[in-house]
Design a protein around this motif. Structure first.
Motif, PDB file in Angstrom:
ATOM      1  N   ILE A  15       0.840  -1.201   0.000  1.00 29.96           N
ATOM      2  CA  ILE A  15       0.000   0.000   0.000  1.00 29.96           C
ATOM      3  C   ILE A  15       0.869   1.243   0.000  1.00 29.96           C
ATOM      4  O   ILE A  15       0.579   2.223  -0.703  1.00 29.96           O
ATOM      5  CB  ILE A  15      -0.945  -0.015   1.212  1.00 29.96           C
ATOM      6  N   ALA A  16       1.959   1.215   0.773  1.00 31.99           N
ATOM      7  CA  ALA A  16       2.862   2.357   0.858  1.00 31.99           C
ATOM      8  C   ALA A  16       3.463   2.683  -0.500  1.00 31.99           C
ATOM      9  O   ALA A  16       3.537   3.857  -0.911  1.00 31.99           O
ATOM     10  CB  ALA A  16       3.959   2.072   1.876  1.00 31.99           C
ATOM     11  N   ARG A  17       3.929   1.629  -1.244  1.00 28.01           N
ATOM     12  CA  ARG A  17       4.524   1.858  -2.560  1.00 28.01           C
ATOM     13  C   ARG A  17       3.476   2.373  -3.536  1.00 28.01           C
ATOM     14  O   ARG A  17       3.771   3.184  -4.418  1.00 28.01           O
ATOM     15  CB  ARG A  17       5.161   0.568  -3.078  1.00 28.01           C
ATOM     16  N   ASN A  18       2.238   1.891  -3.434  1.00 27.13           N
ATOM     17  CA  ASN A  18       1.164   2.340  -4.311  1.00 27.13           C
ATOM     18  C   ASN A  18       0.869   3.827  -4.092  1.00 27.13           C
ATOM     19  O   ASN A  18       0.716   4.600  -5.053  1.00 27.13           O
ATOM     20  CB  ASN A  18      -0.083   1.504  -4.056  1.00 27.13           C
ATOM     21  N   ILE A  19       0.809   4.244  -2.839  1.00 30.63           N
ATOM     22  CA  ILE A  19       0.563   5.662  -2.515  1.00 30.63           C
ATOM     23  C   ILE A  19       1.713   6.517  -3.028  1.00 30.63           C
ATOM     24  O   ILE A  19       1.514   7.584  -3.631  1.00 30.63           O
ATOM     25  CB  ILE A  19       0.383   5.842  -0.999  1.00 30.63           C
ATOM     26  N   GLU A  20       2.953   6.030  -2.814  1.00 33.77           N
ATOM     27  CA  GLU A  20       4.135   6.775  -3.258  1.00 33.77           C
ATOM     28  C   GLU A  20       4.113   6.953  -4.770  1.00 33.77           C
ATOM     29  O   GLU A  20       4.410   8.039  -5.292  1.00 33.77           O
ATOM     30  CB  GLU A  20       5.399   6.034  -2.827  1.00 33.77           C
ATOM     31  N   SER A  21       3.751   5.914  -5.505  1.00 34.63           N
ATOM     32  CA  SER A  21       3.703   5.968  -6.961  1.00 34.63           C
ATOM     33  C   SER A  21       2.678   6.996  -7.434  1.00 34.63           C
ATOM     34  O   SER A  21       2.949   7.796  -8.343  1.00 34.63           O
ATOM     35  CB  SER A  21       3.356   4.586  -7.527  1.00 34.63           C
ATOM     36  N   LYS A  22       1.504   7.002  -6.797  1.00 32.27           N
ATOM     37  CA  LYS A  22       0.459   7.944  -7.182  1.00 32.27           C
ATOM     38  C   LYS A  22       0.893   9.388  -6.933  1.00 32.27           C
ATOM     39  O   LYS A  22       0.651  10.284  -7.754  1.00 32.27           O
ATOM     40  CB  LYS A  22      -0.814   7.652  -6.405  1.00 32.27           C
ATOM     41  N   LEU A  23       1.549   9.619  -5.803  1.00 36.62           N
ATOM     42  CA  LEU A  23       1.979  10.975  -5.448  1.00 36.62           C
ATOM     43  C   LEU A  23       3.067  11.479  -6.389  1.00 36.62           C
ATOM     44  O   LEU A  23       3.061  12.648  -6.790  1.00 36.62           O
ATOM     45  CB  LEU A  23       2.476  11.015  -4.003  1.00 36.62           C
ATOM     46  N   LEU A  24       4.000  10.602  -6.747  1.00 38.10           N
ATOM     47  CA  LEU A  24       5.074  11.008  -7.648  1.00 38.10           C
ATOM     48  C   LEU A  24       4.524  11.343  -9.025  1.00 38.10           C
ATOM     49  O   LEU A  24       4.958  12.309  -9.667  1.00 38.10           O
ATOM     50  CB  LEU A  24       6.127   9.899  -7.745  1.00 38.10           C
ATOM     51  N   LYS A  25       3.543  10.560  -9.482  1.00 36.19           N
ATOM     52  CA  LYS A  25       2.919  10.826 -10.779  1.00 36.19           C
ATOM     53  C   LYS A  25       2.175  12.159 -10.765  1.00 36.19           C
ATOM     54  O   LYS A  25       2.109  12.860 -11.778  1.00 36.19           O
ATOM     55  CB  LYS A  25       1.948   9.703 -11.143  1.00 36.19           C
ATOM     56  N   ALA A  26       1.620  12.502  -9.602  1.00 41.72           N
ATOM     57  CA  ALA A  26       0.856  13.752  -9.488  1.00 41.72           C
ATOM     58  C   ALA A  26       1.768  14.976  -9.305  1.00 41.72           C
ATOM     59  O   ALA A  26       1.288  16.116  -9.255  1.00 41.72           O
ATOM     60  CB  ALA A  26      -0.111  13.661  -8.311  1.00 41.72           C
ATOM     61  N   GLY A  27       3.080  14.748  -9.226  1.00 42.24           N
ATOM     62  CA  GLY A  27       4.014  15.866  -9.132  1.00 42.24           C
ATOM     63  C   GLY A  27       4.421  16.249  -7.711  1.00 42.24           C
ATOM     64  O   GLY A  27       5.052  17.286  -7.508  1.00 42.24           O
ATOM     65  N   TYR A  28       4.103  15.409  -6.763  1.00 45.36           N
ATOM     66  CA  TYR A  28       4.488  15.689  -5.378  1.00 45.36           C
ATOM     67  C   TYR A  28       5.890  15.149  -5.103  1.00 45.36           C
ATOM     68  O   TYR A  28       6.373  14.241  -5.804  1.00 45.36           O
ATOM     69  CB  TYR A  28       3.498  15.054  -4.400  1.00 45.36           C
TER      70      TYR A  28
END
Length: 494
Positions: A15-28
């Motif tokens: 779950i942690a890696r999934n959240i990290e991936s989404k945030l990086l894609k969104a520019g965070y």
């Protein structure tokens, strides 16, 4: 534009890696991804993220709520709790940490993005409000101002910390009961305050501003500037206002007023002094110059009696000039602060006897009998030079204003263990009632002629009062026109 830094705290690695991936894609900018509460605390303090995404139920010794509490103690970082399900007890505990939001797992990127943006906006707004409040409190404390709000329908008063400090109260003594503040205002000022409030409530005015006193809990009285304004909304009325401590301002105004009065009195005194110098000092010289010119030009044609009488006129005028000059010099030195008070222990009778010898010839010439009663044990503690000046002026005045053939009574005695008394009683012309109250004032032009038309300026008595009070004593008198005067001087013995 700087990227938003986010710390991810999730004990499920997938779950942690999934959240990290989404945030990086969104520019965070994901500054760190950790899996325990202790690691979350360490990373938050070291990497200072803008937002923390924190699993509300972490496994291990430190749970998500505990981690949020410890981070909050050290850093003001908004926390968004991540949760799959939460029981009521956990939810209530989580509320105490004041989280920015709750995000249910699983979530989509749009939902996460909206919550992050809203969280940052709310957090910045809150921070600005806190900073504004902090600046406001600093300004209020610096200006010694308290803010209050009064709701008439509920008899309820709400005040801030500045108001509490103004009255010297502790935070525990704060109360919303309006009647509790009554005892902290003097009664006469309270009546004015109630009148002003009633005018606002009745619609007779919309605001007020006036000065009044308050009574702090330690009993001290302070001056405040009170301002109030009525607010009407939805049929209800409340009054908001401020109290500003102006005690120092009032003291400054008082001092300025005193300085102004002192300056005015000083100018009047100087004008009178110049008048004395211009008039009373010049006139005796006219006599001296005229009489001496008569002797210089016509002494061979004058009889012995005429020469003697002219010489006496010169002598009397010279004595008057000398006494006036001595008083002028002493008074000017005293006013300028150059005349210091040097107190010593000395015998008062010795001073009186020395002055009597000085005026013996003048008293004999006017055929005035002086009765002196002096207690030889009359010792005083004062400035010897100043007391001699006082004795000299009072005896000189008594002789000046006593007719030929009359008597003067002089007495020195011990009143008690603290004071001795020197008194001079004459049976001369007396002092008119109209000028008795001005007798010791340099700003009042007083002129009483002696029995031989000697002119008096009143400067000697002003000097006597200044000298006696400077030595811790007092001077008083009784007088009646045609019956004479009695002057009494109390001088400290210790």
């Amino acid at each position: 534009m700087n990227k938003i830094k986010i710390l991810i705290v999730e004990d499920e690695a997938i779950i942690a890696r999934n959240i990290e991936s989404k945030l990086l894609k969104a520019g965070y900018d994901v500054v760190d991804t950790v899996y325990t509460g202790s690691a979350a605390i360490k990373s938050a303090l070291e990497k200072n993220p803008d937002i923390i995404l924190l699993d509300i139920k972490l496994k291990g010794e430190i749970g998500g709520i505990e981690a949020a509490e410890k981070i909050k103690e050290k850093k003001d970082i908004p926390v968004i709790y991540l949760t799959s399900y939460t029981d009521e007890d956990t939810f209530e505990k989580a509320k105490l940490t004041e989280p920015a939001a709750y995000l249910a797992k699983p979530f989509n990127l749009d939902e996460l993005n909206r919550i992050i943006q809203l969280t940052l906006f709310n957090h910045n707004t809150k921070r600005e409000l806190l900073e504004t409040k902090r600046r406001y409190e600093l300004a209020v404390n610096a200006g010694k101002t308290g803010v209050w709000e009064y709701i008439p329908s509920e008899r309820k008063t709400i005040v801030d910390s500045g108001f509490i400090n103004l009255f010297g109260l502790s935070s525990e003594q704060n109360t919303t009961d309006a009647d509790s503040w009554i005892n902290l205002v003097p009664m006469e000022d309270l009546e004015v305050i109630n009148s002003k409030l009633n005018e606002l409530i009745d619609g007779k005015s919309e605001s007020y501003s006036f000065e009044h006193r308050i009574k702090r809990v330690d009993g001290t009285i302070r001056w405040v500037l009170s301002k109030g304004k009525v607010v009407r909304a939805a049929g209800s009325i409340k009054i908001i206002g401020t109290l500003t401590d102006i005690t120092e301002l009032k003291e400054t105004e008082k001092k300025l007023k005193q300085y102004s009065n002192d300056l005015k009195n000083s100018n009047v005194a100087k004008d009178n002094l110049f008048s004395i110098i211009a008039h009373d000092l010049r006139n005796p010289f006219h006599t001296i110059l005229g009489a001496s010119e008569l002797l210089a030009s016509y002494s061979e044609e004058m009889t012995t009696e005429e020469i003697k009488e002219t010489a006496q006129n010169i002598y009397r005028s010279a004595c008057n000039v000398y006494n006036l000059l001595v008083n002028l010099l002493e008074w000017s030195r005293f006013q300028s602060g150059k005349l210091e008070v040097n107190k010593t222990l000395f015998n008062l009778c010795e001073i009186v006897n020395q002055v009597l010898e000085l005026y013996e010839e003048q008293a004999e010439r006017k055929m005035i009998i002086i009765h002196s009663r002096c207690d030889d044990s009359c010792n005083v503690y004062a400035d010897k030079y100043m007391i001699e000046s006082v004795v000299r002026n009072l005896i000189s005045n008594a002789i000046k204003f006593t007719p030929s053939g009359k008597s003067i009574e002089i007495e020195c005695k011990n009143i008690n263990d603290d004071f001795a008394e020197f008194s001079v009683k004459d049976y001369g012309v007396g002092i008119p009632t109209a000028i008795q109250s001005k007798l010791f004032q340099i700003d009042s032009q007083i002129s009483i002629k002696g029995t031989e038309q000697e002119k008096g300026t009143g400067l000697g008595l002003v000097l006597c009062k200044d000298f006696i009070e400077k030595n811790g004593g007092s001077i008083s008198f009784e007088s009646a026109v045609g019956k004479g005067s009695l002057f009494k001087v109390n001088i400290p013995k210790k």
